[in-house]
Design an enzyme around this catalytic site. Structure first.
Site, mmCIF file in Angstrom:
data_model
loop_
_atom_site.group_PDB
_atom_site.id
_atom_site.type_symbol
_atom_site.label_atom_id
_atom_site.label_comp_id
_atom_site.label_asym_id
_atom_site.label_seq_id
_atom_site.Cartn_x
_atom_site.Cartn_y
_atom_site.Cartn_z
ATOM 1 N N GLY A 1 0.836 -1.198 0.000
ATOM 2 C CA GLY A 1 0.000 0.000 0.000
ATOM 3 C C GLY A 1 0.863 1.237 0.000
ATOM 4 O O GLY A 1 1.789 1.329 0.810
ATOM 5 N N GLY B 1 -7.545 -6.448 4.705
ATOM 6 C CA GLY B 1 -8.650 -7.281 4.214
ATOM 7 C C GLY B 1 -9.927 -6.467 4.124
ATOM 8 O O GLY B 1 -9.976 -5.327 4.596
ATOM 9 N N TYR C 1 1.399 -12.785 -6.815
ATOM 10 C CA TYR C 1 1.794 -11.425 -7.118
ATOM 11 C C TYR C 1 2.104 -10.533 -5.920
ATOM 12 O O TYR C 1 3.087 -9.809 -5.917
ATOM 13 C CB TYR C 1 0.684 -10.776 -7.974
ATOM 14 C CG TYR C 1 0.863 -9.305 -8.158
ATOM 15 C CD1 TYR C 1 1.843 -8.814 -9.019
ATOM 16 C CD2 TYR C 1 0.097 -8.395 -7.438
ATOM 17 C CE1 TYR C 1 2.048 -7.456 -9.161
ATOM 18 C CE2 TYR C 1 0.293 -7.041 -7.585
ATOM 19 C CZ TYR C 1 1.261 -6.566 -8.444
ATOM 20 O OH TYR C 1 1.471 -5.242 -8.574
#
Ligand code: SF4
Length: 470
Positions: A38, A113, A252
């Site tokens: 992030g 999440g 990924y």
């Protein structure tokens, strides 16, 4: 790693420290190691046992925290968070950890999440008089805990966790304690480490290495861990059910030097490449991978096919954050700036180009064109994951079905659109075998819903955006 410009974004990373005098500094370094999860905002909350201190802001870790700020974040315990914000919820108030102060106690929450029943719970909470200040799911968890305030904290948190559904790897800090929890399906990773006597919590194990901590174990799905001055105490709020750890973490998102569910991510990706070569071998002169996340799979493909691996594509590491440009045209421009084909390697060669995934197809088309412009006579695209056909509701922004090329086109149509000479994807069985060595059990299993449409939890109608229902 091009996900940020192809519409594939992880939404968060969580890091925490308990029992170290430099908790904020360690958290800063830990978050740095989780930056790939992030880049839109970050925050740290610390406690000295009496008071909590907080700092957060938009941008990369280096932009958000100054040395002075870190020095003001005093205390022996901390939670930190990095986040990627989906459209419309990038406001400052949504940057985590979310901090709630009451007369008796403070509580900071860092969550990775997405909840699938957050909308329904928000409506219920508002109907009961709660005033929500953010659009984030995480605030719902805080209100549910607060509503059970007559119980002790552990019971209140346990009760709240049984009410929420979806994906959550969670670290909660109060003045005196840290609580760490994972959803019953274990959709997002979270691990416990130790540095001397201090406990460390991290979304990925790579952050332990950065601060010199050792990995102790993963948080178990359905587990609530309490850490305080007396040490660590593990409890459960849910009985064990089949684990479904996000397989895109292996494909990924996670760093190659992290271990997920006991397995190194680079090694898993290499096996994905090997399986891909076994499933879809093609005669060629060189194998190349799209930097960075596809390199491991490309090496695996090269090993299994006996075609040499070469550095046919290189990444310009000093380009700014082009992914924030919203339009397709600008995104494509971003690809050009970030990647170059190496003419000296691919000129006159038949190239196998291994990539980790295809989301919109835009990036793949640009790369194939780039390789051909650099002289490649054939470009065979091999994707080290199955076609992404379904949106994710568990905290990955995989775009809407309308934008997912594999949701709307056949493999042959995609091949044509990206201009490749051939195109193959890894099968779901191949992916499963690469992740679990073919040995799934209750504790070790993966989610593949974006490939198969089999979501491991109920998906509530309010979770599905209107455009997905049409
Ligand atoms: S739907 Fe896909 S991206 Fe989402 S948790 Fe499952 S495997 Fe991961």
């Amino acid at each position: 790693m091009l996900g940020e410009i192809r519409g594939l974004n992880e939404e968060c990373g969580v890091f925490g420290v308990f029992g170290h005098p430099d908790a904020a500094q360690l958290t800063y370094y830990g978050l740095h190691a989780l930056q790939h999860r992030g880049q839109e905002g970050a925050g740290i909350v610390t406690t000295d046992g009496e008071q909590v201190h907080a700092a957060k802001g938009h941008g990369l870790i280096n932009d958000v925290f100054s040395q002075n700020q870190l020095e003001e974040l005093t205390g022996h315990a901390s939670v930190g968070h990095v986040r990627y914000a989906t459209a419309g919820d990038g406001g400052y108030e949504n940057i985590q950890p979310l901090l709630f102060r009451t007369q008796t106690e403070s509580m900071a929450l860092a969550h990775n999440g997405n909840l699938v029943n957050a909308q329904g719970l928000k409506r219920q909470l508002e109907a009961q008089g709660s005033i929500l200040q953010t659009t984030s799911d995480t605030e719902v968890i805080a209100h549910l805990i607060q509503r059970a305030g007559h119980m002790n904290k552990e019971e209140a948190i346990s009760q709240a966790l049984t009410m929420i559904k979806g994906a959550y790897s969670l670290a909660i800090l109060t003045e005196k304690r840290m609580y760490v929890a994972m959803d019953p399906r274990g959709l997002r990773p979270l691990s416990i480490g130790k540095l001397g006597d201090a406990y460390i919590v991290s979304s990925e194990t790579c952050a332990f290495d950065v601060i010199g901590a050792t990995h102790v174990r993963e948080v178990k799905p359905g587990e609530l861990i309490i850490i305080d001055d007396n040490g660590l105490q593990a409890t459960r709020f849910s009985e064990p059910i089949q684990r479904t750890l996000c397989s895109m973490e292996y494909v990924y998102f996670s760093r190659p030097d992290s271990n997920l569910d006991g397995k190194n991510v680079h090694a898993s990706r290499k096996t994905m490449g090997k399986k891909l070569a076994e499933e879809s071998f093609v005669e060629a002169d060189v194998v190349t991978g799209v930097p960075d996340s596809s390199i491991s799979a490309a090496i695996g493909y090269a090993e299994a096919s006996s075609i040499p691996y070469e550095l046919g594509l290189i990444k310009n590491r000093y380009v700014g954050r082009t992914f924030i440009q919203p339009s397709q045209e600008l995104r494509e421009q971003g690809v050009k700036m970030k990647l170059s084909a190496v003419r000296g390697i691919v000129d006159g060669k038949r190239v196998v180009m291994v990539d980790d995934s295809i989301v919109r197809g835009t990036t793949s088309r640009r790369i194939v064109t780039m390789l051909k412009e650099a002289g490649a006579t054939e470009v065979h695209v091999r994707i080290a994951s199955p076609p992404i056909k379904n949106p994710c509701y568990y905290g990955i922004d995989t775009s809407t079905s309308g934008e997912l090329i594999a949701s709307n086109k056949s493999i042959e149509e995609i091949r044509e659109q990206i201009g490749a000479d051939s195109l193959s994807f890894l099968s779901t069985d191949g992916l499963e075998a690469a992740i679990h060595d073919g040995e799934q059990s209750l504790e070790h299993g993966s989610c593949q819903a974006c490939f198969t449409g089999n979501y491991p939890t109920e998906i509530f109608p309010s979770t599905i955006p209107p455009y997905e229902k049409e």
